[in-house]
Motif scaffolding. Structure first.
Motif, PDB file in Angstrom:
ATOM      1  N   THR A  23       0.841  -1.192   0.000  1.00 36.08           N
ATOM      2  CA  THR A  23       0.000   0.000   0.000  1.00 36.08           C
ATOM      3  C   THR A  23       0.880   1.248   0.000  1.00 36.08           C
ATOM      4  O   THR A  23       0.428   2.333  -0.384  1.00 36.08           O
ATOM      5  N   ASP A  24       2.125   1.094   0.447  1.00 41.19           N
ATOM      6  CA  ASP A  24       3.125   2.148   0.298  1.00 41.19           C
ATOM      7  C   ASP A  24       3.809   1.923  -1.047  1.00 41.19           C
ATOM      8  O   ASP A  24       4.482   0.913  -1.245  1.00 41.19           O
ATOM      9  N   LYS A  25       3.644   2.845  -1.966  1.00 40.21           N
ATOM     10  CA  LYS A  25       4.099   2.661  -3.348  1.00 40.21           C
ATOM     11  C   LYS A  25       5.616   2.555  -3.467  1.00 40.21           C
ATOM     12  O   LYS A  25       6.125   2.078  -4.485  1.00 40.21           O
ATOM     13  N   GLU A  26       6.352   2.988  -2.443  1.00 41.13           N
ATOM     14  CA  GLU A  26       7.809   2.913  -2.502  1.00 41.13           C
ATOM     15  C   GLU A  26       8.336   1.568  -1.994  1.00 41.13           C
ATOM     16  O   GLU A  26       9.527   1.294  -2.116  1.00 41.13           O
ATOM     17  N   LEU A  27       7.458   0.767  -1.430  1.00 34.66           N
ATOM     18  CA  LEU A  27       7.855  -0.538  -0.910  1.00 34.66           C
ATOM     19  C   LEU A  27       7.352  -1.632  -1.847  1.00 34.66           C
ATOM     20  O   LEU A  27       6.165  -1.680  -2.168  1.00 34.66           O
ATOM     21  N   GLN A  28       8.249  -2.511  -2.272  1.00 29.72           N
ATOM     22  CA  GLN A  28       7.840  -3.573  -3.195  1.00 29.72           C
ATOM     23  C   GLN A  28       8.448  -4.901  -2.772  1.00 29.72           C
ATOM     24  O   GLN A  28       9.655  -5.002  -2.547  1.00 29.72           O
ATOM     25  N   ILE A  29       7.599  -5.921  -2.682  1.00 30.35           N
ATOM     26  CA  ILE A  29       8.055  -7.278  -2.410  1.00 30.35           C
ATOM     27  C   ILE A  29       8.523  -7.874  -3.731  1.00 30.35           C
ATOM     28  O   ILE A  29       7.710  -8.188  -4.601  1.00 30.35           O
ATOM     29  N   ILE A  30       9.829  -8.033  -3.901  1.00 31.95           N
ATOM     30  CA  ILE A  30      10.339  -8.581  -5.165  1.00 31.95           C
ATOM     31  C   ILE A  30      10.798 -10.027  -5.001  1.00 31.95           C
ATOM     32  O   ILE A  30      11.217 -10.657  -5.976  1.00 31.95           O
ATOM     33  N   GLY A  31      10.736 -10.548  -3.757  1.00 31.50           N
ATOM     34  CA  GLY A  31      11.109 -11.937  -3.519  1.00 31.50           C
ATOM     35  C   GLY A  31      10.237 -12.537  -2.432  1.00 31.50           C
ATOM     36  O   GLY A  31      10.060 -11.930  -1.375  1.00 31.50           O
ATOM     37  N   GLU A  32       9.671 -13.713  -2.690  1.00 29.28           N
ATOM     38  CA  GLU A  32       8.833 -14.399  -1.714  1.00 29.28           C
ATOM     39  C   GLU A  32       9.392 -15.790  -1.442  1.00 29.28           C
ATOM     40  O   GLU A  32       9.789 -16.503  -2.366  1.00 29.28           O
ATOM     41  N   ALA A  33       9.418 -16.156  -0.165  1.00 35.42           N
ATOM     42  CA  ALA A  33       9.945 -17.462   0.232  1.00 35.42           C
ATOM     43  C   ALA A  33       9.015 -18.101   1.253  1.00 35.42           C
ATOM     44  O   ALA A  33       8.343 -17.412   2.017  1.00 35.42           O
TER      45      ALA A  33
END
Length: 212
Positions: A23-33
């Motif tokens: 929801t914060d546009k500057e934060l992005q999950i680019i890896g999920e484990a």
């Protein structure tokens, strides 16, 4: 863009956390484990600014993964996210220099604030967790607290700010210093007091009632 690794073994929980964080546009999950080993594997292939690790995961726990990440990729900031308000877990997480120990039942705004604070050099611990671990940390540092050290007024001011939970940027603004100068003062304080990290500086400040 802040590149984040999220390790959580429950897929629904992981997706929920991702939606909250992004929801914060500057934060992005680019890896999920889904476990600690997958988190390590991702770190070998991609670069991350911050890792959010669940504690209890199959194959490799979040604490085990954190120890490896802090050793191999020391620039990655690590936050521990868990349902377990457990003193032993929290102490181990802080021992290996986690930048935060958060409980999963927090609000999305609180989670984002914690991520932002950690990125700026802050230490984030849930109040109910801090209430358990602070006495144990203080007891373990009593030998350090009894030493007589020569600290400048500026160093004492910075210690007081750390004791209040400020991050480096907030300290710099409060004391009209550059962030680099704040970091240099902190390094000097760590050396003078023979402390390991800013968590121990905060404990020292609280124990000695160091205030501005």
């Amino acid at each position: 863009m802040i590149k984040i690794l999220l390790a959580e073994d429950q897929s629904l929980v992981r997706q929920g956390l991702k939606l909250m964080i992004e929801t914060d546009k500057e934060l992005q999950i680019i890896g999920e484990a889904s476990n600690g080993q997958e988190a390590i594997d991702l770190c070998e292939k991609q670069s991350f600014d911050l890792a959010i690790l669940d504690i209890r995961m199959p194959i490799m726990t979040g604490l085990e993964a954190m120890r490896i990440i802090r050793k191999r990729w020391p620039d990655i900031i690590v936050l521990i996210l868990t349902t377990f308000n457990d003193e032993e877990y929290a102490l181990e997480a802080l021992k290996y220099k986690a930048s935060g120990y958060l409980l999963k039942d927090g609000e999305s705004e609180e989670l984002i604030r914690s991520i932002r604070s950690a990125l700026e050099g802050g230490l984030v611990i849930e109040d109910q967790v801090a209430a358990k671990v602070m006495p144990a940390l203080m007891k373990s540092q009593m030998h350090t607290l009894e030493k007589n050290h020569s600290l400048t007024n500026r160093e004492l001011d910075i210690m007081a700010c750390i004791g209040e939970g400020m991050n480096n940027q907030e300290i710099a603004a409060e004391l009209f210093l550059s962030v680099g100068t704040v970091k240099n003062h902190i390094s000097v304080v760590l050396d003078k007091l023979d402390l390991r990290d800013r968590t121990q500086i905060a404990i020292y400040a609280l124990k000695r009632d160091i205030k501005r």
